[in-house]
Design an enzyme around this catalytic site. Structure first.
Site, mmCIF file in Angstrom:
data_model
loop_
_atom_site.group_PDB
_atom_site.id
_atom_site.type_symbol
_atom_site.label_atom_id
_atom_site.label_comp_id
_atom_site.label_asym_id
_atom_site.label_seq_id
_atom_site.Cartn_x
_atom_site.Cartn_y
_atom_site.Cartn_z
ATOM 1 N N HIS A 153 45.102 30.473 8.762
ATOM 2 C CA HIS A 153 44.230 30.997 9.601
ATOM 3 C C HIS A 153 42.605 30.692 9.182
ATOM 4 O O HIS A 153 41.953 31.416 9.496
ATOM 5 C CB HIS A 153 44.235 32.654 9.818
ATOM 6 N N SER A 274 20.735 11.091 8.068
ATOM 7 C CA SER A 274 20.167 11.609 9.160
ATOM 8 C C SER A 274 18.716 11.026 9.283
ATOM 9 O O SER A 274 18.014 10.892 8.118
ATOM 10 C CB SER A 274 19.952 13.041 9.367
ATOM 11 N N LYS A 280 20.606 15.157 4.484
ATOM 12 C CA LYS A 280 21.894 15.253 4.978
ATOM 13 C C LYS A 280 22.930 14.277 4.887
ATOM 14 O O LYS A 280 22.544 12.853 4.362
ATOM 15 C CB LYS A 280 21.816 14.977 6.728
ATOM 16 N N GLU A 287 34.366 12.602 12.262
ATOM 17 C CA GLU A 287 33.976 13.248 13.596
ATOM 18 C C GLU A 287 34.574 12.224 14.584
ATOM 19 O O GLU A 287 34.887 12.760 15.602
ATOM 20 C CB GLU A 287 32.464 13.500 13.575
#
Ligand code: ARG
Length: 461
Positions: A153, A274, A280, A287
């Site tokens: 979970h 970024s 970043k 992704e």
């Protein structure tokens, strides 16, 4: 090619909807290989002369090198790869080129070409997955005893090792490979010689062409041979499952690299920055692996819908089988390679992992197990006692092993300081020695066994 019965040339829109050369040009090598096998068989059976077959073979070789060298002009008016090759062949060798299409049709031709193509994809995918497994098993061996939190979970559940987690993906990849290998067995029959749909009156030898093309046998039913694309569907199904596996791993990397979690670091090679936020480090590759899954499943869905309800035998709808499938296969190939690269240089933040592994009362089960083992309590009672102790620790804002023994004994007076020993993260993972469990010695044995198996496979070639 069929001009005999037609007075007008096709409308521009007809040509645009009908043309497939932009996609099926990728089948050129398979198309030429299959044509060579067909021509040689026609000559061996006395259907064309040995001289014509020789010229056809030579012409086809020339075309193969022309296309390979980027010197071939594909013509949209010639619709597809089959007619582009045949038309060039007639430029090269003259009328003998027209004999190549004896006893075959584009229907069995395209089915043959695409089977050969998908077979190559299956072999390449298997090899890519073997490299993925290799990278995983190497890192797992290195981190067989690197503790980390295991989750259910997405809540801290029990400590596991990073190596154990990586080995889970080795097993998934093994089943993926099994599915691709199974698909290959069913795919590996030759449609060539089924002709348009009914077979042919020429004395062809389908066994010979099947053998030459590395197929196990000719397909037994000519209607089936030209009209099914289940080999593409099956490969895309296996590809979809494989992509789903990769997407889960990719998602874990996205979670683990979030500064909120920080369990692993990706190398610069697999991270992007970024343009506006200098701090970043984005896990773009992970992704995109997660996203490519959509393309693979999309390709499967698309082709299932194309095929659904099509009557036998060949229908032009089936020309739509290639583009999505090729894109899906390419997406999967890239996803596997990207994951392999990330696995090779992912860095687990071992201190953070260790600390996180002990948080959230992750060793509560170990205490319950101690109560069962040492005090012979039924597990349900032990669970209840442990739950109360966890409650006390939570109230006091301390970890389980930080709770004074006296407080534990207030809940269950038979608890001794030996119980405290099982509460450490290391002893927890060490104790999980059941087959398939997370104990470091299990993990390193599994990783070693896999590395050996993969090496043996490589040697067997
Ligand atoms: N380009 C076609 C395809 O990919 C080849 C077969 C065409 N056959 C036909 N009878 N029009 O399916």
């Amino acid at each position: 090619m069929w001009g005999g019965r037609f007075a007008e040339s096709p409308d521009a829109i007809m040509e645009e909807i009908n043309v497939s050369i932009d996609v099926d040009r990728h089948l050129y090598a398979q198309d030429i290989t299959a044509s060579k096998a067909h021509a040689a068989m026609l000559a061996a059976q006395g259907i064309i002369t040995a001289n014509d077959a020789k010229n056809i073979g030579k012409g086809l070789d020339t075309i193969l090198s022309e296309i390979g060298a980027g010197k071939f002009t594909f013509k949209r008016a010639l619709e597809d790869i089959h007619m582009n090759v045949e038309s060039r062949l007639s430029e090269l060798i003259g009328p003998a080129a027209g004999r190549l299409h004896t006893a075959r049709s584009r229907n069995d031709q395209v089915a043959t070409d695409f089977r050969l193509y998908v077979r190559d994809v299956l072999d390449q995918t298997d090899a890519a997955l073997a490299s993925f497994q290799q990278a995983l098993a190497e890192r797992a061996l290195e981190h067989a005893d690197t503790v980390m939190p295991g989750f259910t979970h997405l809540q801290t559940a029990q400590p596991v090792t990073f190596g154990h987690h990586l080995m889970a993906y080795v097993e998934m990849a093994a089943r993926d490979r099994g599915r691709f290998q199974d698909a290959r067995k069913r795919l590996n029959e030759s449609p060539l010689g089924a002709a348009a749909l009914a077979g042919t009156s020429f004395p062809i030898d389908r066994h010979a062409t099947a053998q030459k093309l590395g197929f196990d046998r000719p397909m037994a039913n000519s209607l089936d041979a030209v009209s099914d694309r289940d080999f593409v569907l099956e490969t895309l199904s296996a590809a979809s499952i494989c992509a789903v596996h990769l997407s889960r791993f990719a998602e874990e990397i996205v979670i683990w690299t979030s500064p909120l979690v920080g369990l692993v670091r990706l190398s610069d090679k697999f991270t992007t920055g970024s343009s506006i936020m200098p701090q970043k480090r984005n896990p773009d590759a992970a992704e995109l692996v997660r996203a490519k899954t959509g393309r693979v499943i999309g390709a499967l869905n698309g082709l299932l819908i194309v095929m659904k309800g099509l009557p036998l035998a060949y229908q032009k709808d089936m020309q739509e089988d290639k583009q999505g499938a090729m894109e899906g296969f390419a997406a999967l190939s890239l996803a596997i390679r990207a994951m392999t690269g990330m696995v090779r240089d992912i860095v687990p933040e071992q201190d953070k992992m260790r600390a996180a592994a002990g948080e959230g009362y992750a060793t509560a089960t170990d205490l319950a197990d101690w109560l069962v083992r040492t005090l012979k309590m039924p597990f349900r009672d032990a669970h209840h006692v442990t739950g109360r102790i966890v409650g006390l620790a939570a109230k006091a804002g301390v970890a389980l092993h930080e709770l004074p023994l006296a407080e534990m004994q207030a809940v269950e007076k038979r608890i001794t300081k030996e119980a405290l020993a099982v509460l450490s993260v290391d002893s927890s993972v060490k104790s999980r020695t059941s087959y398939g469990g997370t104990a470091p010695k299990n993990v390193s044995a599994q990783a070693k066994a896999w590395l050996k198996r993969l090496e043996k496979e490589r040697k067997a070639g």
